[in-house]
Design a protein around this motif. Structure first.
Motif, PDB file in Angstrom:
ATOM      1  N   LYS A 409       0.822  -1.200   0.000  1.00 30.57           N
ATOM      2  CA  LYS A 409       0.000   0.000   0.000  1.00 30.57           C
ATOM      3  C   LYS A 409       0.865   1.263   0.000  1.00 30.57           C
ATOM      4  CE  LYS A 409      -3.767   2.259   2.506  1.00 30.57           C
ATOM      5  NZ  LYS A 409      -4.745   2.161   3.612  1.00 30.57           N
ATOM      6  N   CYS A 410       1.918   1.265   0.805  1.00 30.47           N
ATOM      7  CA  CYS A 410       2.780   2.448   0.905  1.00 30.47           C
ATOM      8  C   CYS A 410       3.537   2.697  -0.397  1.00 30.47           C
ATOM      9  CB  CYS A 410       3.761   2.281   2.069  1.00 30.47           C
ATOM     10  SG  CYS A 410       2.960   2.302   3.687  1.00 30.47           S
ATOM     11  N   LYS A 411       4.004   1.640  -1.033  1.00 23.39           N
ATOM     12  CA  LYS A 411       4.713   1.817  -2.297  1.00 23.39           C
ATOM     13  C   LYS A 411       3.781   2.366  -3.373  1.00 23.39           C
ATOM     14  CE  LYS A 411       8.501  -1.484  -1.789  1.00 23.39           C
ATOM     15  NZ  LYS A 411       9.160  -2.694  -2.339  1.00 23.39           N
ATOM     16  N   ALA A 412       2.531   1.870  -3.390  1.00 20.57           N
ATOM     17  CA  ALA A 412       1.554   2.374  -4.362  1.00 20.57           C
ATOM     18  C   ALA A 412       1.258   3.848  -4.112  1.00 20.57           C
ATOM     19  CB  ALA A 412       0.278   1.547  -4.284  1.00 20.57           C
ATOM     20  N   LEU A 413       1.158   4.229  -2.825  1.00 21.91           N
ATOM     21  CA  LEU A 413       0.891   5.623  -2.476  1.00 21.91           C
ATOM     22  C   LEU A 413       2.056   6.515  -2.915  1.00 21.91           C
ATOM     23  CD1 LEU A 413      -0.712   7.849  -1.038  1.00 21.91           C
ATOM     24  CD2 LEU A 413       0.364   7.127   1.114  1.00 21.91           C
ATOM     25  N   ASN A 451       2.439  11.505   4.936  1.00 24.36           N
ATOM     26  CA  ASN A 451       2.183  11.390   6.376  1.00 24.36           C
ATOM     27  C   ASN A 451       0.721  11.650   6.722  1.00 24.36           C
ATOM     28  OD1 ASN A 451       4.857  10.788   6.984  1.00 24.36           O
ATOM     29  ND2 ASN A 451       5.436  12.934   7.202  1.00 24.36           N
ATOM     30  N   GLN A 452       0.026  12.422   5.888  1.00 29.24           N
ATOM     31  CA  GLN A 452      -1.378  12.714   6.146  1.00 29.24           C
ATOM     32  C   GLN A 452      -2.297  11.555   5.759  1.00 29.24           C
ATOM     33  OE1 GLN A 452      -1.877  16.336   3.915  1.00 29.24           O
ATOM     34  NE2 GLN A 452      -1.417  17.651   5.663  1.00 29.24           N
ATOM     35  N   GLU A 453      -1.813  10.649   4.931  1.00 27.91           N
ATOM     36  CA  GLU A 453      -2.637   9.515   4.488  1.00 27.91           C
ATOM     37  C   GLU A 453      -2.834   8.541   5.654  1.00 27.91           C
ATOM     38  OE1 GLU A 453      -4.871   7.387   1.676  1.00 27.91           O
ATOM     39  OE2 GLU A 453      -3.932   9.362   1.508  1.00 27.91           O
ATOM     40  N   PRO A 454      -4.081   8.206   6.019  1.00 24.98           N
ATOM     41  CA  PRO A 454      -4.318   7.324   7.175  1.00 24.98           C
ATOM     42  C   PRO A 454      -4.152   5.842   6.814  1.00 24.98           C
ATOM     43  CG  PRO A 454      -6.408   7.996   6.222  1.00 24.98           C
ATOM     44  CD  PRO A 454      -5.334   8.711   5.432  1.00 24.98           C
ATOM     45  N   LYS A 456      -1.806   3.444   6.794  1.00 23.26           N
ATOM     46  CA  LYS A 456      -0.794   2.932   5.859  1.00 23.26           C
ATOM     47  C   LYS A 456      -0.194   1.621   6.350  1.00 23.26           C
ATOM     48  CE  LYS A 456       1.587   6.789   5.978  1.00 23.26           C
ATOM     49  NZ  LYS A 456       0.669   7.652   6.744  1.00 23.26           N
ATOM     50  N   GLY A 457      -0.423   1.289   7.616  1.00 21.02           N
ATOM     51  CA  GLY A 457       0.064   0.017   8.127  1.00 21.02           C
ATOM     52  C   GLY A 457       1.396   0.110   8.835  1.00 21.02           C
ATOM     53  N   VAL A 458       1.913  -1.076   9.185  1.00 19.87           N
ATOM     54  CA  VAL A 458       3.058  -1.162  10.093  1.00 19.87           C
ATOM     55  C   VAL A 458       4.391  -0.832   9.424  1.00 19.87           C
ATOM     56  CG1 VAL A 458       1.894  -2.852  11.551  1.00 19.87           C
ATOM     57  CG2 VAL A 458       3.275  -3.646   9.618  1.00 19.87           C
ATOM     58  N   LYS A 459       4.442  -0.769   8.108  1.00 22.34           N
ATOM     59  CA  LYS A 459       5.696  -0.504   7.404  1.00 22.34           C
ATOM     60  C   LYS A 459       5.745   0.912   6.830  1.00 22.34           C
ATOM     61  CE  LYS A 459       8.059  -4.249   7.949  1.00 22.34           C
ATOM     62  NZ  LYS A 459       9.364  -4.224   8.614  1.00 22.34           N
ATOM     63  N   GLN A 465      11.278   5.908   4.452  1.00 22.53           N
ATOM     64  CA  GLN A 465      12.715   6.106   4.659  1.00 22.53           C
ATOM     65  C   GLN A 465      13.531   5.444   3.542  1.00 22.53           C
ATOM     66  OE1 GLN A 465      14.135   8.154   6.770  1.00 22.53           O
ATOM     67  NE2 GLN A 465      12.123   8.688   7.608  1.00 22.53           N
ATOM     68  N   GLU A 466      13.066   4.286   3.084  1.00 23.36           N
ATOM     69  CA  GLU A 466      13.735   3.634   1.959  1.00 23.36           C
ATOM     70  C   GLU A 466      13.674   4.522   0.719  1.00 23.36           C
ATOM     71  OE1 GLU A 466      11.771  -0.080   1.495  1.00 23.36           O
ATOM     72  OE2 GLU A 466      12.750  -1.027   3.220  1.00 23.36           O
ATOM     73  N   TYR A 467      12.509   5.140   0.493  1.00 21.18           N
ATOM     74  CA  TYR A 467      12.359   6.019  -0.666  1.00 21.18           C
ATOM     75  C   TYR A 467      13.264   7.250  -0.540  1.00 21.18           C
ATOM     76  CZ  TYR A 467      10.424   9.527  -3.756  1.00 21.18           C
ATOM     77  OH  TYR A 467      10.298  10.511  -4.688  1.00 21.18           O
TER      78      TYR A 467
END
Length: 758
Positions: A409-413, A451-454, A456-459, A465-467
């Motif tokens: 989900k985070c990578k897609a965002l 950071n505003q996106e709710p 996003k999960g545990v990662k 930080q990887e990005y």
């Protein structure tokens, strides 16, 4: 699946053909397997032609059909027949009625067969109805005792085995014993003892009480039989039925006559009997905590038959053991489901939240297992230990799923948010003077939206930080490029000769905003349609950096403007000139849209609508807040010298100019176009009277007249240099942006609620 299949007639459950073994009817098993409700099993035993089937039909609620009454001297019921009906008193239960073949069938002449039928009834039932005639005498007691001898032998073996292995106590066995109901038919005597009337129950207890004093071996044996009956049937009840009718013809067709044709006493006792059975008899249980459903009953029937035919209770015990193991396996599976459903029902964003959810889910799974657990040779604690061990493994799998889902989900965002920045990097838009500041601003804007996106999960933190780590090399290259270009082209800090076009151009091109304060300068053009705004944009682009004239903004005709959107044109990294839709009347709806632009509430490159509804305007003001570093908007009014300035226009323009200064903190700039007109001097005076200080008379470069002329160039460059001086002064004296924003919202809200559309 329905909790109980519809049965219109009884079905043979256990067949007992002459000279053959007992066996189960497969069709009956299929019906039982479909019953998911607990069973209240009521069986009737007794001599043939004693009216057993009539009582069972009454219990079923269908006295005119069902079990065959058999009006001849031949025994009609062979084996054991069953009829399952919804229990009329216990909601969610099924009443299973078992009608056994008549004991003492002369065709069989087999007492062992009678004993097996009686023992089967005792093993399978919640209540056993023993049907006899006339009176309870010693002969009736003898027959009852002889029929339970087989059951006694079987259970005694079980008791001995349990004593060796430390099994249940007899007190617990007594709790599981079936209810015993002795029905005495055609009872003609008065129920009296010693000349005093007694109840049916008192009559029964007197008949099975010990004989005292014991003087003979025969009397002692009678006491053994009576004690055995009391021991095996701790829950006892008796009903005394008088003759149903003095008319033998009526008796032979009892299932087809009205109750009014039967003796009132018989009808009353029948109702009392049915009420007791339906109100008092509980569900059949294997253990106090384990009731039997139809499916469970079907599973055990063959074991019941093996027990009575081989006189070995171990067949039933092993079946119950296997059944308990299966039920506990199902309980474990159900507990796993409870755990998984709870884990999936709640979203977690941290490892701590996941651990808390896991603990709550484990507690729910344990509660579910405790509720469903069936007593077994493997005790409950061992099962619970297994359950907790399995849930730890499932926890690891769920955590892995949480990580994978969050990372995906985070990578897609991030991919969605960085599309614009990626395009800029590929097109080398950041590899310019001031490009690093623009890159950092875009990166911070992406980080803020991420950071505003709710949820996003545990990662979430690890992925961003990887990005950011991946961007370090790119940012380093952009910074080096920016520094190298800046070193080659140093910023001109001061204009020494204001009449030097080259010096002015270099100053404008190298001008940079303090990035910690603002994002860019927007030179916002306003004016009536057809007054030369688009041509002014083309002229500015031409003199600043485009070596030859091009119609970037779309030059309008003399019949009016054609620009309908608010479009930005980049002069330098720090300066953008903004063309705009021309006024038509400059009434309150148009004025509101203009002020919304001045207050940073309108995005660039969007169509300008004058006639928005109140709801649309309010929504425009309540959108997500803009960046903390806003654009600096410089208001510029373009007015053609070929147009006169009437009183109404004068009032509206002076009101606009005053509000523009108040909202932006910058005194508006006035550009008079087509200054060859005789009105140019008059208009200059009028705008001066309005308090305007920065008034410029220009001749735009046009498609029809775009030859470069120094005087023209100098006018535009002087205007731009004055704009930058004004911006520097504004930045030095301006307040906090957030305070300004609140004032802007208050002003625009008030105006939106009071303005009138024309």
């Amino acid at each position: 699946m329905a909790p109980i299949p519809k049965m219109t007639i009884p079905v043979c459950l256990i067949e007992n053909p002459l000279g053959e073994k007992l066996y189960v009817n497969p069709e009956a098993l299929k019906l039982l397997e479909k019953i998911s409700q607990p069973l209240v099993v009521v069986s009737v035993v007794g001599t043939y032609r004693s009216g057993k089937s009539y009582l069972m039909n009454k219990l079923s609620g269908n006295p005119r059909g069902g079990f065959s009454l058999g009006h001849t001297i031949k025994a009609n019921t062979k084996g054991i027949w069953m009829w399952a009906v919804p229990h009329p008193k216990q909601c969610g239960h099924t009443l299973l009625l078992l009608d056994t073949e008549g004991l003492g069938d002369v065709e069989k002449g087999d007492k062992q067969n009678d004993r097996m039928i009686m023992s089967l009834a005792m093993l399978m039932s919640s209540a056993v109805i023993y049907n006899s005639r006339d009176v309870i005498n010693q002969d009736a007691v003898d027959k009852l005792y002889s029929m339970i001898e087989l059951h006694q032998n079987i259970m005694d073996k079980s008791t001995n085995q349990k004593k060796k292995t430390g099994g249940q106590e007899k007190a617990e066995e007594a709790k599981m014993a079936p209810y015993f109901v002795w029905v005495v038919r055609d009872f003609t005597l008065k129920p009296e003892l010693g000349g005093h009337p007694v109840t049916a129950d008192e009559y029964l207890e007197n008949c099975i009480m010990d004989i005292t004093p014991v003087k003979t071996p025969k009397a002692q044996h009678k006491n053994i039989m009576r004690g055995t009956i009391r021991s095996y049937f701790p829950k006892r009840k008796c009903f005394l039925f008088e003759l149903p009718s003095s008319d033998k013809g009526v008796v032979n067709i009892m299932d087809r006559v009205s109750e009014t044709q039967l003796q009132p006493g018989f009808v009353k006792e029948t109702k009392n009997f049915c009420q007791y059975i339906l109100d008092e008899v509980p569900a059949k249980r294997l253990r106090p905590e384990q009731s039997i459903t139809g499916a469970t009953f079907a599973h055990l029937i063959k074991s019941y038959i093996q027990v009575v035919t081989k006189e070995d209770i171990s067949f039933l015990e092993s079946s119950i053991l296997k059944l308990s193991q299966e039920e506990n396996t199902k309980a474990l599976e159900r507990s796993y489901d409870v755990y998984e459903n709870r884990m999936r029902a709640q979203h977690v964003n941290t490892e701590q939240e996941f651990q808390q959810l896991h603990e709550v889910s484990v507690e729910g799974a344990l509660d579910e297992f405790k509720k469903l657990y069936v007593k077994h040779e493997k005790d409950q604690a061992a099962y619970e230990e297994q359950l907790q061990s399995d849930l730890l493994k499932r926890k690891e799998k769920n955590w892995e799923n949480c990580e994978n889902s969050s990372r995906k989900k985070c990578k897609a965002l991030i991919e969605e948010l960085i599309s614009g920045m990626d395009k800029g990097i590929k097109e080398r838009k950041y590899h310019v003077v001031g490009g690093h500041n623009r890159f950092v601003a875009d990166k911070n804007r992406i980080l803020k939206k991420y950071n505003q996106e709710p949820d996003k999960g545990v990662k979430a933190e690890e992925v961003i930080q990887e990005y950011l780590k991946q961007l370090e090399d790119i940012e380093s290259i952009i910074l080096q490029t920016d520094q190298a270009l800046s070193a080659k082209k140093p910023k001109l800090l001061k204009v020494v000769d204001p009449s030097d076009c080259k010096q002015l151009t270099q100053y404008i091109q190298s001008y940079q905003l303090p990035t910690e304060r603002s994002y860019r300068i927007l030179i916002q053009l306003f004016g009536y349609a057809g007054h030369g705004k688009s041509s002014f944009v083309n002229s500015c682009l031409c003199v600043v950096g485009y070596n030859h004239y091009q119609d970037h903004a779309g030059e309008a005709t003399s019949y009016g403007g054609k620009t309908i959107d608010r479009r930005g044109y980049k002069l330098t990294d720090s300066i953008t000139v903004v063309d705009n839709r021309g006024f038509s009347k400059m009434d309150s709806p148009e004025a509101w849209e203009i002020y919304a632009q001045l207050c940073n509430f309108v995005a660039l490159n969007e169509i300008v609508l004058w006639n928005k509804s109140l709801k649309e305007r309010i929504e425009q003001l309540t959108k997500e807040e803009q960046e903390e570093k806003p654009d600096i908007i410089v208001p510029v009014l373009i007015y053609s010298s070929e147009q006169s300035l009437g009183d109404l226009e004068y009032e509206r323009i002076i009101d606009f100019l005053k509000r523009a200064q108040k909202l932006t903190g910058i005194l508006p700039f006035i550009i008079l176009t087509k200054t060859m007109s005789i009105n140019a001097s008059c208009l200059t005076d009028k705008f001066s009277q309005m308090g305007m200080e920065n008034i410029y008379c220009v001749e735009n470069y046009l498609l029809s007249d775009h030859m470069a002329i120094r005087k023209k160039h100098l006018t535009f460059l002087t205007f731009l240099k004055d704009v930058l001086d004004c911006v520097d002064f504004h930045l030095h004296h301006s307040g906090k942006f957030q305070n300004q924003r609140r004032e802007w919202i208050r002003f625009l809200m008030e105006m939106a609620g009071t303005m009138q559309s024309n």
